[in-house]
Scaffold this active site. Structure first.
Site, PDB file in Angstrom:
ATOM      1  N   HIS A   1      -8.954  -1.728  -5.944  1.00 12.36           N
ATOM      2  CA  HIS A   1      -8.712  -1.768  -7.387  1.00 12.36           C
ATOM      3  C   HIS A   1      -9.676  -2.754  -8.036  1.00 12.36           C
ATOM      4  O   HIS A   1      -9.841  -3.877  -7.558  1.00 12.36           O
ATOM      5  CB  HIS A   1      -7.285  -2.256  -7.685  1.00 12.36           C
TER       6      HIS A   1
ATOM      7  N   HIS B   1      -8.370   2.190  -0.585  1.00 11.32           N
ATOM      8  CA  HIS B   1      -8.857   2.178  -1.963  1.00 11.32           C
ATOM      9  C   HIS B   1      -8.796   0.749  -2.489  1.00 11.32           C
ATOM     10  O   HIS B   1      -7.900  -0.018  -2.147  1.00 11.32           O
ATOM     11  CB  HIS B   1      -8.071   3.133  -2.862  1.00 11.32           C
TER      12      HIS B   1
ATOM     13  N   VAL C   1      -0.456   4.555  -0.870  1.00  5.70           N
ATOM     14  CA  VAL C   1      -1.245   5.678  -0.373  1.00  5.70           C
ATOM     15  C   VAL C   1      -2.021   5.150   0.831  1.00  5.70           C
ATOM     16  O   VAL C   1      -2.836   4.228   0.685  1.00  5.70           O
ATOM     17  CB  VAL C   1      -2.208   6.229  -1.447  1.00  5.70           C
TER      18      VAL C   1
ATOM     19  N   GLN D   1       0.850  -1.192   0.000  1.00  7.36           N
ATOM     20  CA  GLN D   1       0.000   0.000   0.000  1.00  7.36           C
ATOM     21  C   GLN D   1       0.884   1.239   0.000  1.00  7.36           C
ATOM     22  O   GLN D   1       1.696   1.437   0.897  1.00  7.36           O
ATOM     23  CB  GLN D   1      -0.923   0.004   1.224  1.00  7.36           C
TER      24      GLN D   1
END
Length: 131
Positions: free
Chosen positions: A95, A93, A89, A87
């Protein structure tokens, strides 16, 4: 968070109660989408129940949209949780990566490829897959 790229988006394609949806800036394949939590949290495991429920609905909706729009042959769907898992960031989130026949020489093993020498395996006749 002032320095978080996902807290300061200007390319939102769609927004729901809990998530923003964008096309990935550095796509793995045509149609690669990110589903980003509106709350600044790093981990999937910090999502509340309502967020997790909505996330499943979003995945299903985006799979239909991507299938209709790009006609992929398959999908990789997932997230990296923590720096040692890749990871980059530290804002949750997910994908959704459409996959296409021939986009790599041998896709067998799929997400196992996060550790390249573990991606390829052979299932022997009568092998206990629980081992």
């Amino acid at each position: 968070m002032k320095d978080c790229p996902f807290c300061n988006l200007n390319n939102i394609e769609h927004s729901t109660e809990f998530f923003n949806i964008i096309y990935d800036k550095y796509p793995v394949s045509k149609g690669h989408i990110l589903v980003i939590s509106k709350r600044h949290i790093a981990s999937y495991f910090d999502l509340c129940g309502a967020e997790k429920y909505e996330l499943v609905e979003i995945i299903d909706t985006l799979q239909r949209y991507l299938s209709d729009t790009y006609s992929p042959d398959g999908f990789n769907i997932g997230f990296n949780d923590g720096k040692c898992a890749g990871q980059t960031v530290q804002h949750f989130h997910l994908h959704i990566i459409p996959r296409y026949e021939g986009d790599m020489e041998n896709p067998q093993g799929g997400v196992r490829g996060v550790i390249p020498n573990k991606q390829k395996y052979k299932i022997e006749d009568n092998e206990d897959l629980g081992q």
